[in-house]
Design an enzyme around this catalytic site. Sequence first.
Site, PDB file in Angstrom:
ATOM      1  N   GLU A  26      -9.746  -2.216   5.383  1.00  0.00           N
ATOM      2  CA  GLU A  26     -10.533  -1.928   6.787  1.00  0.00           C
ATOM      3  C   GLU A  26     -11.622  -2.844   6.818  1.00  0.00           C
ATOM      4  O   GLU A  26     -12.244  -3.091   5.780  1.00  0.00           O
ATOM      5  CB  GLU A  26     -10.892  -0.302   6.634  1.00  0.00           C
ATOM      6  CG  GLU A  26      -9.612   0.766   6.438  1.00  0.00           C
ATOM      7  CD  GLU A  26      -8.771   0.709   7.889  1.00  0.00           C
ATOM      8  OE1 GLU A  26      -8.833   0.011   8.772  1.00  0.00           O
ATOM      9  OE2 GLU A  26      -8.224   1.797   7.877  1.00  0.00           O
ATOM     10  N   ASN A  52      -7.861  -3.241  14.185  1.00  0.00           N
ATOM     11  CA  ASN A  52      -9.289  -3.669  14.028  1.00  0.00           C
ATOM     12  C   ASN A  52      -9.141  -4.633  12.896  1.00  0.00           C
ATOM     13  O   ASN A  52     -10.114  -5.123  12.220  1.00  0.00           O
ATOM     14  CB  ASN A  52      -9.916  -2.321  13.269  1.00  0.00           C
ATOM     15  CG  ASN A  52      -9.262  -1.839  11.895  1.00  0.00           C
ATOM     16  OD1 ASN A  52      -8.172  -2.142  11.568  1.00  0.00           O
ATOM     17  ND2 ASN A  52      -9.481  -0.623  11.385  1.00  0.00           N
ATOM     18  N   HIS A  88      -7.364  -4.834  10.221  1.00  0.00           N
ATOM     19  CA  HIS A  88      -6.913  -4.616   8.796  1.00  0.00           C
ATOM     20  C   HIS A  88      -5.656  -5.228   8.364  1.00  0.00           C
ATOM     21  O   HIS A  88      -4.867  -5.362   9.144  1.00  0.00           O
ATOM     22  CB  HIS A  88      -7.134  -3.024   8.638  1.00  0.00           C
ATOM     23  CG  HIS A  88      -6.003  -2.136   8.982  1.00  0.00           C
ATOM     24  ND1 HIS A  88      -6.035  -0.957   9.589  1.00  0.00           N
ATOM     25  CD2 HIS A  88      -4.330  -2.629   8.886  1.00  0.00           C
ATOM     26  CE1 HIS A  88      -4.883  -0.570  10.022  1.00  0.00           C
ATOM     27  NE2 HIS A  88      -3.855  -1.269   9.703  1.00  0.00           N
ATOM     28  N   ASP A 138       0.824  -1.180  -0.056  1.00  0.00           N
ATOM     29  CA  ASP A 138       0.096  -0.039   0.072  1.00  0.00           C
ATOM     30  C   ASP A 138       0.773   1.166  -0.102  1.00  0.00           C
ATOM     31  O   ASP A 138       2.253   1.226   0.323  1.00  0.00           O
ATOM     32  CB  ASP A 138      -0.863  -0.026   1.143  1.00  0.00           C
ATOM     33  CG  ASP A 138      -0.269  -0.511   2.553  1.00  0.00           C
ATOM     34  OD1 ASP A 138       0.828  -0.526   2.713  1.00  0.00           O
ATOM     35  OD2 ASP A 138      -0.954  -0.921   3.518  1.00  0.00           O
TER      36      ASP A 138
HETATM   37  C1  F6R Z   1       1.468  -1.448   6.098  1.00  0.00           C
HETATM   38  C2  F6R Z   1      -0.033  -2.062   6.350  1.00  0.00           C
HETATM   39  C3  F6R Z   1      -0.814  -1.988   7.574  1.00  0.00           C
HETATM   40  C4  F6R Z   1       0.238  -2.272   8.660  1.00  0.00           C
HETATM   41  C5  F6R Z   1      -0.606  -2.233   9.950  1.00  0.00           C
HETATM   42  C6  F6R Z   1       0.049  -2.653  11.194  1.00  0.00           C
HETATM   43  O1  F6R Z   1       1.974  -1.659   4.805  1.00  0.00           O
HETATM   44  O2  F6R Z   1      -0.347  -2.494   5.258  1.00  0.00           O
HETATM   45  O3  F6R Z   1      -1.632  -2.995   7.433  1.00  0.00           O
HETATM   46  O4  F6R Z   1       0.505  -3.628   8.737  1.00  0.00           O
HETATM   47  O5  F6R Z   1      -1.363  -0.988  10.251  1.00  0.00           O
HETATM   48  O6  F6R Z   1       1.078  -1.604  11.561  1.00  0.00           O
HETATM   49  P1  F6R Z   1       2.077  -1.825  12.838  1.00  0.00           P
HETATM   50  O7  F6R Z   1       2.918  -2.734  12.431  1.00  0.00           O
HETATM   51  O8  F6R Z   1       2.783  -0.245  12.596  1.00  0.00           O
HETATM   52  O9  F6R Z   1       1.236  -1.901  14.071  1.00  0.00           O
END
Ligand code: F6R
Length: 241
Positions: free
Chosen positions: A143, A136, A138, A67
Amino acid sequence: MRIIKGTTYEDMSRKAADVLAAQVLLKPNSVLGLATGSTPIGLYKSLIERYNNGELDFSAVRTVNLDEYRGLPADNDQSYNYFMHHNLFDHINIKPENTHLPNGLETDAEKECARYDAVIAAQGGVDVQLLGIGHNGHIGFNEPADHFPTGTHLVDLQQSTIEANKRFFASIDDVPRQAYTMGIRTIMSAKCILLVASGKDKAEIVKKSFFGPVTPQVPASILQLHPNVILAGDADALSLI
Ligand code: F6R
């Protein structure tokens, strides 16, 4: 599903890096699906160490990232493009032309999503897709929703995600409100999925995702249907399973 348990974040990161290192050793021109966020940073450090020790060669590896924020140029230090260069690409011998991310500056969402899906298809499929997990549930920026989105698409970030990401920005107003993300179909098409989780605050969602009902309200729960998933967590993240 296989579970890799690390005693600490560092231990989990090393063990998760073993999976990607083995992949690159066995198939030097692997396609790696990569993630940003704080969790994979230790894994990337471990890969860089192995490269510096002469154990790994990334010269034929290709990458596609999950992303990118919409509206941030690649040289903005909060863009995912910048993150990948800073945390991995600039420290290994990967060819820049072999690394791919959505273009956050493309305003025509339809065009950018089609372009990125074509880029992923042109690699011939992802060998290992690395994922983190949001509080959540994701994955990427998919989401909670009423359905599982399929290909690359533009998303409006949820308030909880904006809150979670504000730590990286000067103020919450600077956090982008939209992002381009691979869809669930693309993620599920990877031959292997490696999800990394760390910390007590992830324990509840890890349990819900891997042992609760499969529902688009918990996007990561779809991973229960993938035949080759590895969950790598530290003791805190795995404490409820
Ligand atoms: C990042 C991504 C997000 C993160 C998620 C967890 O490329 O796609 O889905 O993997 O928000 O983030 P952290 O590791 O910072 O808790």
